[in-house]
Design an enzyme around this catalytic site. Structure first.
Site, PDB file in Angstrom:
ATOM      1  N   GLY A  16      41.253  26.913  43.084  1.00 44.05           N
ATOM      2  CA  GLY A  16      40.084  26.409  43.727  1.00 44.05           C
ATOM      3  C   GLY A  16      41.664  25.320  44.375  1.00 44.05           C
ATOM      4  CG  ASP A  51      38.982  16.778  46.073  1.00 48.39           C
ATOM      5  OD1 ASP A  51      39.859  17.948  45.072  1.00 48.39           O
ATOM      6  OD2 ASP A  51      38.837  15.751  46.266  1.00 48.39           O
ATOM      7  CE  LYS A  86      45.457  22.124  37.950  1.00 44.70           C
ATOM      8  NZ  LYS A  86      44.919  22.522  35.885  1.00 44.70           N
ATOM      9  CG  ASP A 120      38.212  30.886  34.659  1.00 41.07           C
ATOM     10  OD1 ASP A 120      38.562  29.431  35.164  1.00 41.07           O
ATOM     11  OD2 ASP A 120      37.085  30.368  33.261  1.00 41.07           O
TER      12      ASP A 120
END
Length: 587
Positions: free
Chosen positions: A149, A182, A170, A339
């Site tokens: 993400g 975001d 990252k 994950d």
């Protein structure tokens, strides 16, 4: 799980001996990769790095490249470029040893445009960025699609030793996997990830690495405690480095979507074995990897007949070894969702982690983990087993392994963990052999008196194997950690030290040799949360020197480092406030 010999224990010895002979190219310990690095140092400019893009080349991708949050189906990744806004980004810290892994000339860190390149604002020549698709169980519940993400992989760099290293930014901006977030990261969490990646490596624990950390010059809004009080924090981006960022969830997501995607699970498994477990490609019957799990012919598990079964077992063993190392060093990950589990057996995704200060088996550094404490220090071995069971079930669902093979992988995890943990605790105490009662009694005493975990084991090497020491002097070497204890507790500790002296004096090893051996596995310096916070406080005011100094100290955790003793001190009172000793996943 005890240390008694059993068919599984015998099998473990066989698996280990066979695997050790085969693993010429494996990732068993990150330290192995650097032993020969400095001998033939290659110094390349950024433009000269040898990029490869095997993940993108060999696996199916998302036909769309937009950033709209969505379910990404039948694909392992989405091509996406870094998009975080920057305003005069600054280089906070960097790792020369990671630069060596990449054959990158350390002088490149001084280039004026370096922060622009590693914030993603300027594209790196040769990179082909993408975000990976994966799912996972979060706090024991299936969460569906998750994915990168806010992490964007730039590609893989092949070094002069034919090692493959994946570079990932990252906090570099939104991806289709960002959901409602975001895609950004704050300086606070980025400093913690950068420092802990390097600290764990130098402790000898398999981990993802970190090349560099840059500020973006922009602010990011975060609600650290999820209490409705958000604040603006400095933004930052860390460049993470690993041979692969494949997770258990990378396989789970495709298996969860039904038989039409089982081929993706196989393709990902083939990819991982081909590049990271090549010794499993051509197993033969002569490797003798057959084990009995019960009665009758149908209970035999033959790992040579199924590379996927052999791979599952090795993933289980690496995971067991990793978590045994965590337990030995006193590290609590904080968010052991599937994950966040690496198929290479690396520590990955540094969020609300914490090293033990006062020994407390129920310690969790993650406020989100309260009050259930699913991921507390003492639970980590069992959570590792649960996660391996989910991984094995995924491969079984995708028809790569059968139920017996899946069960065997979980069994191997348990045996490997106990073997590694017992061996490590034996070394930490300098014992000639594992003594369950002595170690259990010690940990019980440490929990009762909230003894500092790291400093206790470091000081224990100063205890002499001398039966003539008077009772009232036995605890002198440990006085710096046995604080505020009354007569009853003093007597309990005196009794334990007597038992300990009896055990270590039964060998011909000198006190000096034992101290040297113990000090090599019991660090003097660990990345305590309060040390991170001090560096963060200074960095948020624009002073990055404490981050860099802390990195230098953590590069040699087992050395005395005269003049650096303040970094080994017990936490001050302010270290126990929320946001220091405990953190949320908000980063």
């Amino acid at each position: 799980m005890d240390g008694d010999s059993s068919p599984a224990t015998t099998a473990a010895t066989t698996v280990d001996s066979i695997a050790d002979g085969l693993k010429n190219q494996s990732l068993d310990n990150n330290n192995h990769n650097e032993d020969t690095v400095s001998q033939n140092r290659v110094n390349l400019k950024l433009e000269e790095l040898k990029w490869d893009h095997s993940f993108v080349r060999e696996l199916p991708g998302d036909p769309r490249t937009d950033l709209v949050p969505r379910e990404v189906l039948h694909a392992c990744y989405t091509k996406v470029s870094p998009s975080a806004e920057v305003d005069n980004p600054q280089l906070v810290a960097w790792s020369d040893s990671v630069a060596e892994l990449l054959d990158l000339d350390p002088q490149e860190f001084q280039r004026p445009e370096f922060p622009l390149l590693f914030s993603g604002a300027s594209p790196l020549v040769g990179a082909m960025p993408y975000a990976q698709c994966y799912g996972g169980h979060q706090f024991g519940m299936w969460a569906g699609q998750l994915g990168d993400g806010r992490a964007i992989t730039l590609g893989e760099v092949l070094n002069s030793r034919s090692q493959r290293w994946e570079l990932q930014l990252k906090g570099a901006g939104k991806t289709p996997y960002s959901r409602f977030a975001d895609g950004l990261a704050v300086l606070r969490s980025s400093i913690r990830e950068f420092l802990c990646s390097e600290a764990m490596h130098n402790l000898g624990i398999p981990t993802t690495r970190a090349l560099c950390l840059v500020t973006t010059g922009k602010y990011v809004t975060r609600d650290m405690f999820y209490d409705g009080n958000p604040k603006d924090e400095p933004g930052a981006i860390v460049c993470r480095v690993a041979q692969s960022f494949l997770r258990f969830g990378s396989y789970q997501i495709h298996a969860s979507r039904g038989k039409d995607d089982f081929g993706l699970v196989r393709a990902l498994a083939d990819y991982c074995i081909r590049h990271h477990f090549p010794h499993l490609e051509n197993l033969s019957k002569s490797d003798s990897l057959s084990f009995t799990m019960g009665q009758g012919d149908d209970s035999v598990v033959d790992l040579t007949s199924n590379k996927y079964a052999a791979w599952t077992v090795e993933v289980a063993e690496r995971t067991a070894s990793l978590i045994a190392n965590w337990q030995g060093i006193g590290f609590t990950h904080g968010v052991l969702n599937t994950d966040n589990m690496s198929v290479l057996g690396l520590t990955i995704d540094y969020g609300p982690f914490g090293f033990l200060d006062a020994f407390d088996p129920s310690y969790t550094p993650n406020t989100t983990d309260l009050p259930g404490r699913r991921y507390c220090f003492a639970n980590q071995p069992d959570i590792g087993s649960w996660n391996i069971a989910q991984f094995a079930t995924t491969l079984s669902t995708a028809q790569l392994i059968n139920e017996k093979e899946a069960n065997y992988a979980v069994e191997r995890y348990g045996t490997k963990f106990m073997d590694e943990y017992q061996a490590l605790m034996t070394k930490k105490l300098g014992l000639p052999k594992y003594n369950k009662q002595l170690i259990s009694e010690l940990l019980k005493n440490m929990a009762v008196d909230k003894v500092d975990y790291t400093n206790f084991f470091r000081l224990l090497s100063n205890v002499k194997s001398d039966h003539a020491v008077p009772d009232d002097e036995l605890l002198i070497p440990l006085k710096a950690v046995l604080l505020d204890i009354g007569k009853e507790r003093r007597d309990a500790w005196t009794s334990w030290v007597k038992s300990y002296i009896k055990e270590v004096s039964a060998t011909s090893i000198s006190d000096q040799e034992r101290k040297h051996s113990m000090d090599s596995v019991n660090p003097k310096y660990i990345l305590r949360n309060y040390l991170c916070q001090s560096a963060i406080d200074a960095a948020e005011l624009g002073d990055f020197e404490e981050v860099r100094r802390l990195l230098r100290v953590m590069e040699r955790p087992y050395d005395e480092q005269p003049g650096m003793e303040k970094y080994a001190r017990l936490p001050p009172a302010w270290a126990y406030r929320p946001g220091v000793c405990m953190l949320s996943c908000s980063s």
